[in-house]
Design a protein around this motif. Structure first.
Motif, PDB file in Angstrom:
ATOM      1  N   TYR A   1      72.840  35.531  51.973  1.00  0.00           N
ATOM      2  CA  TYR A   1      71.684  36.066  52.684  1.00  0.00           C
ATOM      3  C   TYR A   1      71.149  37.315  51.994  1.00  0.00           C
ATOM      4  N   PHE A   2      72.004  38.277  51.768  1.00  0.00           N
ATOM      5  CA  PHE A   2      71.541  39.552  51.226  1.00  0.00           C
ATOM      6  C   PHE A   2      71.248  39.499  49.729  1.00  0.00           C
ATOM      7  N   SER A   3      71.763  38.500  49.035  1.00  0.00           N
ATOM      8  CA  SER A   3      71.435  38.365  47.604  1.00  0.00           C
ATOM      9  C   SER A   3      69.981  37.944  47.404  1.00  0.00           C
ATOM     10  N   LYS A   4      69.350  37.436  48.438  1.00  0.00           N
ATOM     11  CA  LYS A   4      67.956  36.992  48.335  1.00  0.00           C
ATOM     12  C   LYS A   4      66.975  38.147  48.553  1.00  0.00           C
ATOM     13  N   MET A   5      67.507  39.299  48.942  1.00  0.00           N
ATOM     14  CA  MET A   5      66.671  40.475  49.168  1.00  0.00           C
ATOM     15  C   MET A   5      66.745  41.390  47.943  1.00  0.00           C
ATOM     16  N   ALA A   6      65.599  41.948  47.590  1.00  0.00           N
ATOM     17  CA  ALA A   6      65.492  42.837  46.432  1.00  0.00           C
ATOM     18  C   ALA A   6      66.198  44.165  46.705  1.00  0.00           C
ATOM     19  N   GLU A   7      66.426  44.881  45.630  1.00  0.00           N
ATOM     20  CA  GLU A   7      66.922  46.260  45.707  1.00  0.00           C
ATOM     21  C   GLU A   7      65.783  47.163  45.249  1.00  0.00           C
ATOM     22  N   PRO A   8      65.267  48.017  46.034  1.00  0.00           N
ATOM     23  CA  PRO A   8      65.419  48.129  47.483  1.00  0.00           C
ATOM     24  C   PRO A   8      64.522  47.114  48.197  1.00  0.00           C
TER      25      PRO A   8
ATOM     26  N   LEU B   1      55.713  30.494  60.827  1.00  0.00           N
ATOM     27  CA  LEU B   1      56.090  30.339  62.226  1.00  0.00           C
ATOM     28  C   LEU B   1      57.491  29.757  62.234  1.00  0.00           C
ATOM     29  N   LEU B   2      58.338  30.316  63.084  1.00  0.00           N
ATOM     30  CA  LEU B   2      59.747  29.944  63.112  1.00  0.00           C
ATOM     31  C   LEU B   2      60.176  29.521  64.505  1.00  0.00           C
ATOM     32  N   ASP B   3      61.040  28.530  64.557  1.00  0.00           N
ATOM     33  CA  ASP B   3      61.711  28.136  65.783  1.00  0.00           C
ATOM     34  C   ASP B   3      63.018  28.920  65.804  1.00  0.00           C
ATOM     35  N   THR B   4      63.179  29.781  66.805  1.00  0.00           N
ATOM     36  CA  THR B   4      64.358  30.659  66.862  1.00  0.00           C
ATOM     37  C   THR B   4      64.971  30.631  68.258  1.00  0.00           C
ATOM     38  N   GLN B   5      66.104  31.311  68.406  1.00  0.00           N
ATOM     39  CA  GLN B   5      66.735  31.443  69.719  1.00  0.00           C
ATOM     40  C   GLN B   5      65.869  32.286  70.658  1.00  0.00           C
ATOM     41  N   MET B   6      64.834  32.969  70.125  1.00  0.00           N
ATOM     42  CA  MET B   6      63.902  33.762  70.931  1.00  0.00           C
ATOM     43  C   MET B   6      62.615  32.982  71.191  1.00  0.00           C
ATOM     44  N   GLY B   7      62.607  31.691  70.862  1.00  0.00           N
ATOM     45  CA  GLY B   7      61.381  30.899  70.940  1.00  0.00           C
ATOM     46  C   GLY B   7      60.648  30.993  69.613  1.00  0.00           C
ATOM     47  N   ILE B   8      59.342  30.804  69.649  1.00  0.00           N
ATOM     48  CA  ILE B   8      58.564  30.875  68.412  1.00  0.00           C
ATOM     49  C   ILE B   8      58.395  32.332  67.995  1.00  0.00           C
ATOM     50  N   CYS B   9      58.725  32.594  66.739  1.00  0.00           N
ATOM     51  CA  CYS B   9      58.520  33.915  66.148  1.00  0.00           C
ATOM     52  C   CYS B   9      57.647  33.763  64.914  1.00  0.00           C
ATOM     53  N   ARG B  10      57.103  34.870  64.490  1.00  0.00           N
ATOM     54  CA  ARG B  10      56.316  34.913  63.259  1.00  0.00           C
ATOM     55  C   ARG B  10      57.078  35.782  62.266  1.00  0.00           C
ATOM     56  N   GLY B  11      57.232  35.261  61.072  1.00  0.00           N
ATOM     57  CA  GLY B  11      57.779  36.043  59.977  1.00  0.00           C
ATOM     58  C   GLY B  11      56.700  36.225  58.943  1.00  0.00           C
ATOM     59  N   SER B  12      56.708  37.363  58.288  1.00  0.00           N
ATOM     60  CA  SER B  12      55.783  37.576  57.178  1.00  0.00           C
ATOM     61  C   SER B  12      56.479  38.493  56.193  1.00  0.00           C
ATOM     62  N   GLY B  13      56.070  38.386  54.951  1.00  0.00           N
ATOM     63  CA  GLY B  13      56.737  39.215  53.981  1.00  0.00           C
ATOM     64  C   GLY B  13      56.096  39.197  52.612  1.00  0.00           C
ATOM     65  N   VAL B  14      56.725  39.979  51.749  1.00  0.00           N
ATOM     66  CA  VAL B  14      56.304  40.136  50.365  1.00  0.00           C
ATOM     67  C   VAL B  14      57.508  39.858  49.484  1.00  0.00           C
ATOM     68  N   LEU B  15      57.277  39.112  48.412  1.00  0.00           N
ATOM     69  CA  LEU B  15      58.328  38.832  47.436  1.00  0.00           C
ATOM     70  C   LEU B  15      57.876  39.326  46.070  1.00  0.00           C
ATOM     71  N   THR B  16      58.850  39.732  45.259  1.00  0.00           N
ATOM     72  CA  THR B  16      58.566  40.117  43.883  1.00  0.00           C
ATOM     73  C   THR B  16      59.376  39.235  42.957  1.00  0.00           C
ATOM     74  N   LYS B  17      58.830  39.027  41.775  1.00  0.00           N
ATOM     75  CA  LYS B  17      59.544  38.255  40.770  1.00  0.00           C
ATOM     76  C   LYS B  17      60.286  39.251  39.892  1.00  0.00           C
ATOM     77  N   GLU B  18      61.607  39.165  39.917  1.00  0.00           N
ATOM     78  CA  GLU B  18      62.464  40.080  39.170  1.00  0.00           C
ATOM     79  C   GLU B  18      63.344  39.258  38.246  1.00  0.00           C
ATOM     80  N   ASP B  19      63.240  39.506  36.963  1.00  0.00           N
ATOM     81  CA  ASP B  19      63.988  38.724  35.966  1.00  0.00           C
ATOM     82  C   ASP B  19      63.787  37.231  36.187  1.00  0.00           C
ATOM     83  N   ASN B  20      62.530  36.857  36.415  1.00  0.00           N
ATOM     84  CA  ASN B  20      62.134  35.459  36.591  1.00  0.00           C
ATOM     85  C   ASN B  20      62.705  34.809  37.853  1.00  0.00           C
ATOM     86  N   GLU B  21      63.114  35.629  38.813  1.00  0.00           N
ATOM     87  CA  GLU B  21      63.663  35.120  40.070  1.00  0.00           C
ATOM     88  C   GLU B  21      62.967  35.825  41.234  1.00  0.00           C
TER      89      GLU B  21
END
Length: 177
Positions: free
Chosen positions: A58-65, A119-139
């Protein structure tokens, strides 16, 4: 002579409409179907890692920082703080389970930045996720993620009433800081 002029004119039109190969490469999109697939796979794997309580995956998929903003107004976590907060949930064998209902992904012209909403199906019902990703070392890595409860407009007054006391207290605290 008429055919020669017509042929020269046609050749001129064709050559003016063509872009040299080098320019075509420079004008090509910097992202590809492969990038879109990679971003979608990363997010699906990230959600699956939480559902399977795989802390490292899980946490390996998140950038530093990186930042994770949760549904509670006090949840604005830098990665290390979020790891510390989340560790007990992962240790018990299941953190949280989000499955994708819908996702939109967009890319910068340079191809090094992506943003999405889902849009996500979660234990809290429908939630919205949004985010930003960066390409670091081609990943691709998650740089910033926001999770929010999706509340139908007609239910907002009732929800507003339910959280009024908490909101007023937090507003007072934040204004006094």
């Amino acid at each position: 002579m008429k055919n020669l002029l017509f042929s020269l004119f046609a050749l001129l039109l064709i050559s003016c409409g063509e872009t040299p190969a080098k320019e075509q490469d420079d004008m090509a999109p910097k992202t590809s179907e492969k990038d879109a697939e990679a971003v979608n796979l990363l997010l699906e794997d990230w959600h699956a890692a939480a559902a399977n309580a795989n802390f490292d995956a899980y946490f390996s998929k998140m950038a530093e920082p990186s930042i994770f903003i949760g549904t509670d107004p006090t949840e604005n976590w830098e990665k290390q703080d979020f790891k510390e907060w989340a560790k007990p949930y992962f240790d018990r064998g299941k953190a949280w389970s989000f499955s994708t209902l819908e996702r939109n992904v967009f890319f910068s012209e340079e191809g090094e930045l992506a943003w999405f909403d889902e849009l996500l199906d979660t234990q809290m019902g429908i939630c919205r996720g949004s985010g930003v990703l960066t390409k670091e070392d081609n990943e691709w890595k998650i740089k910033h993620y926001v999770l929010s409860l999706a509340i139908p407009n007609e239910q907002v007054p009732a929800v507003t009433q339910l959280k009024q006391k908490f909101d007023n207290s937090l507003i007072s605290q934040l204004k006094s800081e």
